[in-house]
Each structure stands twice: as C-alpha cells, then as structure tokens.
Write an enzyme that holds these catalytic residues in place. Structure first.
Site, PDB file in Angstrom:
ATOM      1  N   ASP A 104       0.847  -1.177   0.000  1.00 21.26           N
ATOM      2  CA  ASP A 104       0.000   0.000   0.000  1.00 21.26           C
ATOM      3  C   ASP A 104       0.892   1.239   0.000  1.00 21.26           C
ATOM      4  O   ASP A 104       1.899   1.275   0.712  1.00 21.26           O
ATOM      5  CB  ASP A 104      -0.881   0.005   1.257  1.00 21.26           C
ATOM      6  N   ASP A 205      -3.257   4.427  -2.261  1.00 24.55           N
ATOM      7  CA  ASP A 205      -4.383   4.875  -1.467  1.00 24.55           C
ATOM      8  C   ASP A 205      -4.894   6.246  -1.922  1.00 24.55           C
ATOM      9  O   ASP A 205      -4.113   7.186  -2.071  1.00 24.55           O
ATOM     10  CB  ASP A 205      -3.899   4.981  -0.011  1.00 24.55           C
ATOM     11  N   HIS A 335     -11.003  -4.171   2.490  1.00 28.91           N
ATOM     12  CA  HIS A 335     -11.031  -3.833   3.913  1.00 28.91           C
ATOM     13  C   HIS A 335     -11.910  -2.623   4.233  1.00 28.91           C
ATOM     14  O   HIS A 335     -12.067  -2.271   5.401  1.00 28.91           O
ATOM     15  CB  HIS A 335      -9.599  -3.561   4.377  1.00 28.91           C
ATOM     16  N   ASP A 336     -12.438  -1.955   3.216  1.00 32.72           N
ATOM     17  CA  ASP A 336     -13.311  -0.796   3.436  1.00 32.72           C
ATOM     18  C   ASP A 336     -14.776  -1.112   3.161  1.00 32.72           C
ATOM     19  O   ASP A 336     -15.630  -0.228   3.266  1.00 32.72           O
ATOM     20  CB  ASP A 336     -12.916   0.358   2.491  1.00 32.72           C
TER      21      ASP A 336
HETATM   22  C1  GLC Z   1      -8.454   4.462   1.746  1.00 31.21           C
HETATM   23  C2  GLC Z   1      -8.207   3.222   2.548  1.00 31.21           C
HETATM   24  C3  GLC Z   1      -8.965   3.339   3.834  1.00 31.21           C
HETATM   25  C4  GLC Z   1      -8.444   4.539   4.590  1.00 31.21           C
HETATM   26  C5  GLC Z   1      -8.476   5.803   3.737  1.00 31.21           C
HETATM   27  C6  GLC Z   1      -7.617   6.875   4.321  1.00 31.21           C
HETATM   28  O1  GLC Z   1      -9.767   4.609   1.380  1.00 31.21           O
HETATM   29  O2  GLC Z   1      -8.538   2.097   1.814  1.00 31.21           O
HETATM   30  O3  GLC Z   1      -8.896   2.183   4.609  1.00 31.21           O
HETATM   31  O4  GLC Z   1      -9.188   4.747   5.739  1.00 31.21           O
HETATM   32  O5  GLC Z   1      -7.986   5.580   2.439  1.00 31.21           O
HETATM   33  O6  GLC Z   1      -6.265   6.555   4.178  1.00 31.21           O
END
Ligand code: GLC
Ligand code: CA
Length: 568
Positions: A104, A205, A335-336
């Site tokens: 990531d 991200d 994961h979101d």
């Molecule tokens: C992205 C990630 C998420 C995170 C956000 C802020 O959407 O996938 O998990 O909270 O960015 O970094």
C-alpha cells in the site's frame, strides 16, 4: 481492433490478486494482532489458492488512528507487525513460491506523528511547513465548509502557529501538499527505496485526491454553517495527471511492476486517461461506481435495496468502456467494504452457492480480479450488535456525532452491521478451534459470530468446498486468455435477477450465466440471446454439484455456469 492489439499481454493483466489485511490474517505470537511472521506461516495456503499477487494493507510504522493508513515513518515496519527483517523474510518467501507482493502506498496524507508534520506544525518558518496545507482563519472561521471523510470538518486549528491544516480524513491524517516539489521528490525517493528492496508494485491509497482545486472553494454558496462533501474539489484535481505522469516517469516506468490506484469519483472515460498505455500513469484503478448501488449518494449509512439492473449496467459500462483502451480492476469487497456474500449474495440459505457465484463473476470479467481474505470461504458480516465491539475510527466518530446530535443510535447500529468496515476486518477464520485458529490470545477485534461454521478447515472438509471451486476458477482463467482479454457482450440487460454475458476472443466464445437471486429463473429469448444456446454449448463450470434435474433452461438460486462453444 484485432485481437493482438487488444491483448497487449502483461503479467499484471493475467494475475489474480489476493488481499491480505495483516492485522487480521494470522497472529504468530499470541498478542491478538495479526503480523508478518503470521503471513509467512500461511504462504503455502495462499499459494495453494493459485493466486499470483498478494496486496498487503499498510505495514509501516503508524500510531494506528486509521489502522496503518496514518503513517509516521515510511521506512519502518509497524512494531505490532514485526521487524524489517520479518518483512524481508516474508518477501523472500513469497518470491520463492512465485508470489509477488504489492504494498500500500499512502501518500495523500501522513500521520500527524510523522517527522515532517511534527516539524511543519512547530513553526511557520519550518522547512517542512509547506509539506502540508496550512491556511489562515477566514473571519475567525474555517477556510471552507468541507467535511472530512470520517466526520467533522476537514480543517483543524493549530493554536501554536495559529493556522488551520487540511485533513480529508481524521485530524491525525494531515494532507500532504503535492504542489511542493520537495514533497513529490521525497515520496518518489521513498517509492524507489521499496522497489529496490524488491516489491512488485503499489496499491495507491486515495491517489486521485493528491491535487486539490486551488483556492479551496466552499461547496455551498451560502454560509449555512453545515459541512459538505467536497469530492469534486479534491478528486481528479487540476494537476493530478501531471503528478502521476511525473511519478510514472521518475519511478514506476523504471521497474517491471504493477500499479493500481484507488480512485473514487471516476467514470470510464476518465479511467482511460489514467490507465491507457499512452497516458503513462497507472496500470489500473479501483473505481467505486458499483459500490454505490445499495446506499444513498455520499451517504453509505443510508441503506437502499440492491438494484441489480443498475449494478449490471455499471459493470457493463466499465467492461466496454475500457476494452482495448485501459484496464479494469474487478472487486466486490476489500477492507473498506462489508462482506460480499452478505451484500450481493445470501449469507443464510444460499451462502455457499452465492459465494461461488460471486467468485465466478469476478473471475470471468475483463480486468484483474481482486479477492479479499476470507472471500474464498464465503465469510459473512460480523454480526456485531454492540457499539463497543467496533474498532473502526469511521464508525466510532460517526457514532459520537450521532450521540452529540441526539440522532437515532439504534438505526446507526443497524447501518454499521450492514455497511461498516469492521465487517471485513474481523479475524480470518482458519479453524473451529480457539479464536478460529487466528490467535492463541484475545483478538484485537471480536470474531465474526459465524466462525464456528465458516472457516478454512470446515470448508475444505466439505465436498462442495468454496476454496476448491475457487481454485478451479483460477485454473480455468489461467488456461483461457479469452477470460482475460476477450470482448464483453452484455445479454438480457433489463433482467433484475440474471446477469448474463459473453466473452469473445478469436474463434472462442464463452457464455457466463449468473443468477443473482434466491429464486429459480427460466431463461428466455432476448436481443442476441437464444435460451436454447446453452444446450448446444459445453458446460465448463457450474457451482451446483449435480447437473440440474429440470431443463437446462432453469437457472437455480444463485447458480453460476460457464459455457464454451468448443471443447476445453
Ligand atoms: C483508503 C483506505 C482506507 C483509509 C483511507 C484513508 O480509502 O482504503 O482504509 O481509511 O484511504 O487513508
Ligand atoms: Ca501478533
């Protein structure tokens, strides 16, 4: 366009990606938190699935305000996850098995505990001041009406230097100022450092948020004192393509790697501008359109019934819009997002059938498929009933806001159970033993309620194992370039239960029939579709153990079939 041109073969187009959320995958030392050694221990399992690439959610040093998406040091490993040498072992063990690793890349923001921000906020004269976005108060107020993603305003007042700083996420995630060339150079240096260590690419991200509209305009023309979602001012901003081209030229293009950008608010035409080979920016991106079909606009807590016709039209638009021009990434969860079976399938009566049907969908589209840990055993939503069970900062902040405004807490709790991110963050379910075999200690977050029935061991012990079916699908995809590169044709677009499409490549034709409903549905004629056609084709894969007793035309609840026009 001839097939050769369309194909432009690349390893990352033919790969299947498996996403690992390190905190919840496997805990090697009994502290209740998944770690790097734990992942290494489970590599044979991952390899056995037939996947090619592992995407690791952030493992960098972090105070964990947002589970690693708030990085305090890009060159160090989060203590809870292990050491740099554990990470090096993990990479070496992956490569030894022919697995690639993508990391990531979180560079829209850092943690407020990152040295750059610590120095930036210390004084207006700091050489790091311009690494972040600082603004004066406007008539005693915030610079604009933007809300942050995780409740509250996107600006926080810093009394020491008397200015506001911008954070699109929590106050502990200040946004970097990409207009500053030094920021870009430092980020590129860091990226090269990891690539030189041997990683195989990045998942970037919220990468299309790094360029903001100058002047930071308010969303509302009237000062109504409310906060607004300002996506149009911070996504796909005026310099976004310049920054990505520069990153590509100075970093990505120098390595044989893959890149996938997380990009909300992008339509296929814009996706081509990011992912076509001529654009020289990203290989592919995660779009969000299909994730919006079952909730309100800009409000994921407001649930709507899944509109399959709309879902199909969005997928089809992306399939045809990028064909021969860009490249898709296909996913149903991460994961979101909540668990795909609970959201798009049936997590009760037809759990196994619908889990397999959804995997069939992911593996038969054009684009790179992404599978999230547990998707291969049909894991379902957490079943949490108490606010104290949640760990996600998005949920905790939202709940606080509801409490303060006297909102409906019961309704909020129901919304978290349906859409909350913790649904996918509960520990991976390995066995029916203590803590689902995830840890010998108490897990950092409760297990999903269903762990005793749903786990790797139990799945592998059944004749209709989802894992085995998934492996079969992966194998079929690998042997058939048609499934990777073939043209996509949507059939019966108005049907609200069946999703049927063709994939065409040279003289090969594949027909995919998916039932997204819990009812039996009979095939019927439609433009370009003859219901007798399947009867003339060869059935390659079906998610029901025995062939249908009724007619070939009856598609059973959540049934999935793949037909070929030739022997395979
Ligand atoms: C992205 C990630 C998420 C995170 C956000 C802020 O959407 O996938 O998990 O909270 O960015 O970094
Ligand atoms: Ca641990």
């Amino acid at each position: 366009m001839n097939a050769q041109v369309c194909m432009d073969r690349k390893w990352w187009k033919e790969a299947v990606v498996y996403q690992v959320y390190p905190r919840s995958f496997f805990d090697s030392n009994g502290d209740g938190i998944g770690d790097l050694k734990g992942i290494t221990e489970k590599l044979d399992y991952i390899k056995s699935l037939g996947v090619d690439v592992v995407w690791l959610n952030p493992v960098y040093a972090s105070p964990n305000d947002d589970n690693g998406y708030d990085i305090s040091n890009y060159f160090e490993i989060m203590q809870e996850f292990g050491t740099m040498s554990d990470w090096e072992d993990l990479l070496a063990e992956m490569h030894r098995r022919g697995l690639r690793m993508i990391m990531d890349l979180v560079v829209n923001h850092t943690s407020d505990e990152h040295q750059w921000f610590v120095s930036s906020r210390a004084s207006r004269e700091s050489k790091y001041r311009d690494y972040y976005i600082w603004r004066d108060a406007e008539g005693g107020k915030r610079p604009n009406d933007w809300g942050s993603h995780f409740s509250g305003p996107a600006w926080t007042w810093d009394s020491q230097t008397e200015q506001y700083y911008l954070h699109l996420f929590t106050g502990k995630q200040p946004d970097l100022n990409w207009e500053n060339e030094k920021v870009r150079e430092d980020v590129f240096t860091m990226m090269r450092w990891w690539l030189d260590k041997g990683i195989d690419g990045f998942r970037m991200d919220t990468i299309n948020m790094i360029s903001k509209v100058p002047g930071f305009p308010s969303v509302s023309s009237v000062d109504d004192g409310k906060l607004h979602y300002a996506g149009r001012y911070f996504t796909n901003g005026p310099h976004i393509h310049d920054y990505l081209r520069e990153m590509n030229e100075k970093v990505l293009s120098r390595y044989d790697i893959m890149s996938v950008g997380e990009c909300p608010l992008v339509a296929p035409e814009l996706a081509v501008e990011y992912t076509s080979p001529e654009a020289k920016q990203l290989n592919m991106l995660f779009q969000f359109e299909h994730m919006g079909v079952d909730h309100g606009i800009d409000n994921k807590w407001e649930g709507l019934e899944l509109d399959l016709v709309k879902f199909k039209s969005i997928i089809s638009k992306w399939q045809t819009g990028l064909h021969g021009r860009g490249w898709n990434s296909n996913y149903l969860m991460n994961h979101d997002q909540p668990r795909s079976v609970s959201r798009f399938g049936d997590d009760k009566e037809f759990r196994v059938e619908s889990a397999k049907m959804l995997l069939t969908f992911l593996l038969t589209l054009e684009g790179t498929p992404y599978i999230y840990q547990g998707e291969e055993i049909g894991m379902i939503n957490s079943g949490f009933t108490d606010i104290s069970e949640y760990r996600d900062v998005e949920i905790i902040n939202h709940n606080q806001e509801i409490k303060e405004s006297g909102g409906d807490l019961e309704k909020a709790l129901a919304a978290y159970a349906r859409m909350g991110r913790d649904n996918s963050r509960t520990p991976m379910q390995w066995t029916a033993g203590k803590n689902a075999g995830f840890s010998t200690g108490r897990p950092w977050i409760n297990l999903a309620r269903s762990w005793k029935e749903i786990n790797v061991e139990a799945d592998l012990a059944t004749p209709d194992s989802i894992i085995k079916y998934f492996k079969e699908l992966v194998g079929v995809r690998k042997r058939n370039l048609c499934l990777v590169y073939g043209e996509y044709v949507h059939l019966l677009p108005d049907d609200s239960r069946l999703f049927i499409y063709r994939r065409l490549f040279e003289d090969e034709s594949i027909l995919v029939i998916l039932n997204f409903s819990g009812e039996e549905v009979e095939l019927y004629p439609g433009k370009g579709f003859d219901p007798d056609e399947p009867g003339r084709m060869k059935l390659g894969i079906c998610n029901y153990p025995a062939p249908g007793t009724g007619s070939v035309k009856m598609i059973r609840p959540f049934e999935a079939r793949i037909y070929w026009n030739q022997d395979k």
